[in-house]
Write a protein that holds these residues in place. Structure first.
Motif, PDB file in Angstrom:
ATOM      1  N   VAL A  90       0.852  -1.190   0.000  1.00  0.00           N
ATOM      2  CA  VAL A  90       0.000   0.000   0.000  1.00  0.00           C
ATOM      3  C   VAL A  90       0.892   1.245   0.000  1.00  0.00           C
ATOM      4  O   VAL A  90       1.774   1.391   0.838  1.00  0.00           O
ATOM      5  N   VAL A  91       0.642   2.150  -0.958  1.00  0.00           N
ATOM      6  CA  VAL A  91       1.403   3.406  -1.022  1.00  0.00           C
ATOM      7  C   VAL A  91       0.539   4.613  -0.664  1.00  0.00           C
ATOM      8  O   VAL A  91       1.061   5.692  -0.389  1.00  0.00           O
ATOM      9  N   GLU A  92      -0.794   4.427  -0.675  1.00  0.00           N
ATOM     10  CA  GLU A  92      -1.706   5.521  -0.311  1.00  0.00           C
ATOM     11  C   GLU A  92      -3.028   4.916   0.132  1.00  0.00           C
ATOM     12  O   GLU A  92      -3.448   3.880  -0.375  1.00  0.00           O
ATOM     13  N   GLN A  93      -3.652   5.578   1.090  1.00  0.00           N
ATOM     14  CA  GLN A  93      -4.992   5.164   1.508  1.00  0.00           C
ATOM     15  C   GLN A  93      -5.889   6.391   1.506  1.00  0.00           C
ATOM     16  O   GLN A  93      -5.462   7.487   1.839  1.00  0.00           O
ATOM     17  N   ILE A  94      -7.132   6.173   1.066  1.00  0.00           N
ATOM     18  CA  ILE A  94      -8.104   7.256   1.002  1.00  0.00           C
ATOM     19  C   ILE A  94      -9.355   6.791   1.725  1.00  0.00           C
ATOM     20  O   ILE A  94      -9.952   5.796   1.296  1.00  0.00           O
ATOM     21  N   PRO A 144     -18.217   3.155   9.570  1.00  0.00           N
ATOM     22  CA  PRO A 144     -17.719   1.872   9.065  1.00  0.00           C
ATOM     23  C   PRO A 144     -18.345   1.418   7.750  1.00  0.00           C
ATOM     24  O   PRO A 144     -17.800   0.564   7.079  1.00  0.00           O
ATOM     25  N   LYS A 145     -19.464   2.011   7.364  1.00  0.00           N
ATOM     26  CA  LYS A 145     -20.102   1.648   6.097  1.00  0.00           C
ATOM     27  C   LYS A 145     -19.495   2.396   4.915  1.00  0.00           C
ATOM     28  O   LYS A 145     -19.819   2.104   3.767  1.00  0.00           O
ATOM     29  N   GLN A 146     -18.634   3.376   5.196  1.00  0.00           N
ATOM     30  CA  GLN A 146     -17.998   4.156   4.135  1.00  0.00           C
ATOM     31  C   GLN A 146     -16.855   3.352   3.510  1.00  0.00           C
ATOM     32  O   GLN A 146     -16.253   2.497   4.144  1.00  0.00           O
ATOM     33  N   ARG A 147     -16.539   3.694   2.295  1.00  0.00           N
ATOM     34  CA  ARG A 147     -15.501   2.992   1.521  1.00  0.00           C
ATOM     35  C   ARG A 147     -14.113   3.539   1.839  1.00  0.00           C
ATOM     36  O   ARG A 147     -13.922   4.751   1.939  1.00  0.00           O
ATOM     37  N   ILE A 148     -13.163   2.634   1.958  1.00  0.00           N
ATOM     38  CA  ILE A 148     -11.753   2.996   2.068  1.00  0.00           C
ATOM     39  C   ILE A 148     -11.058   2.407   0.846  1.00  0.00           C
ATOM     40  O   ILE A 148     -11.231   1.226   0.534  1.00  0.00           O
ATOM     41  N   THR A 149     -10.306   3.234   0.145  1.00  0.00           N
ATOM     42  CA  THR A 149      -9.597   2.782  -1.049  1.00  0.00           C
ATOM     43  C   THR A 149      -8.118   2.664  -0.742  1.00  0.00           C
ATOM     44  O   THR A 149      -7.508   3.591  -0.188  1.00  0.00           O
ATOM     45  N   LEU A 150      -7.553   1.518  -1.111  1.00  0.00           N
ATOM     46  CA  LEU A 150      -6.122   1.287  -0.965  1.00  0.00           C
ATOM     47  C   LEU A 150      -5.486   1.372  -2.344  1.00  0.00           C
ATOM     48  O   LEU A 150      -5.894   0.665  -3.271  1.00  0.00           O
ATOM     49  N   ARG A 151      -4.511   2.264  -2.483  1.00  0.00           N
ATOM     50  CA  ARG A 151      -3.753   2.394  -3.731  1.00  0.00           C
ATOM     51  C   ARG A 151      -2.426   1.682  -3.483  1.00  0.00           C
ATOM     52  O   ARG A 151      -1.679   2.058  -2.594  1.00  0.00           O
ATOM     53  N   SER A 152      -2.166   0.654  -4.284  1.00  0.00           N
ATOM     54  CA  SER A 152      -1.002  -0.188  -4.054  1.00  0.00           C
ATOM     55  C   SER A 152      -0.194  -0.352  -5.333  1.00  0.00           C
ATOM     56  O   SER A 152      -0.679  -0.121  -6.443  1.00  0.00           O
ATOM     57  N   LYS A 153       1.060  -0.760  -5.148  1.00  0.00           N
ATOM     58  CA  LYS A 153       1.925  -1.090  -6.299  1.00  0.00           C
ATOM     59  C   LYS A 153       2.585  -2.424  -5.982  1.00  0.00           C
ATOM     60  O   LYS A 153       2.661  -2.831  -4.820  1.00  0.00           O
TER      61      LYS A 153
END
Length: 118
Positions: free
Chosen positions: A92-96, A105-114
């Motif tokens: 993981v390089v960034e989390q949003i 807790p019902k909201q979305r978390i996006t993991l940006r990975s390489k």
């Protein structure tokens, strides 16, 4: 003798007063969902997003689920739109949103990975 003892007890009770009350400090300001939590504040009805940047992608997902987040998105942070098939091959390089945010807790978390070898 009995009356004197009773009178003494009543006099003692009348003379003793409760200790003065200490002024209470004001309660800390409430954090607002979607904002970063300031140390010393309380999260009202959301969960604190943990920091998973730098973690193996699968370990990051596990940490977020342990914190109560199950709506997780993922994307290739290099812009090549690759699918994250074997999560342990990615980092993981960034989390949003960012770590420290109070989120429902019902909201979305996006993991940006390489990929680890990128």
């Amino acid at each position: 003798m009995r009356k004197a003892l009773l009178a003494g007890l009543l006099l003692l009770a009348a003379c003793s007063s409760p200790p003065p009350q200490q002024p209470q400090p004001p309660p800390p300001a409430e954090a607002v969902i979607g904002q970063t939590v300031v140390p010393g504040t309380k999260a009202p009805s959301g969960n604190l997003v943990p920091n998973v940047v730098g973690m193996d992608h699968q370990d990051a997902q596990n940490a977020l689920q342990a914190a109560g987040f199950y709506v997780l998105g993922e994307e290739d942070a290099t812009g090549r739109n690759r699918k994250l098939i074997i999560d342990h091959n990615w980092v993981v390089v960034e989390q949003i949103p960012k770590a420290g945010t109070v989120l429902d807790p019902k909201q979305r978390i996006t993991l940006r990975s390489k990929k680890k070898d990128d």
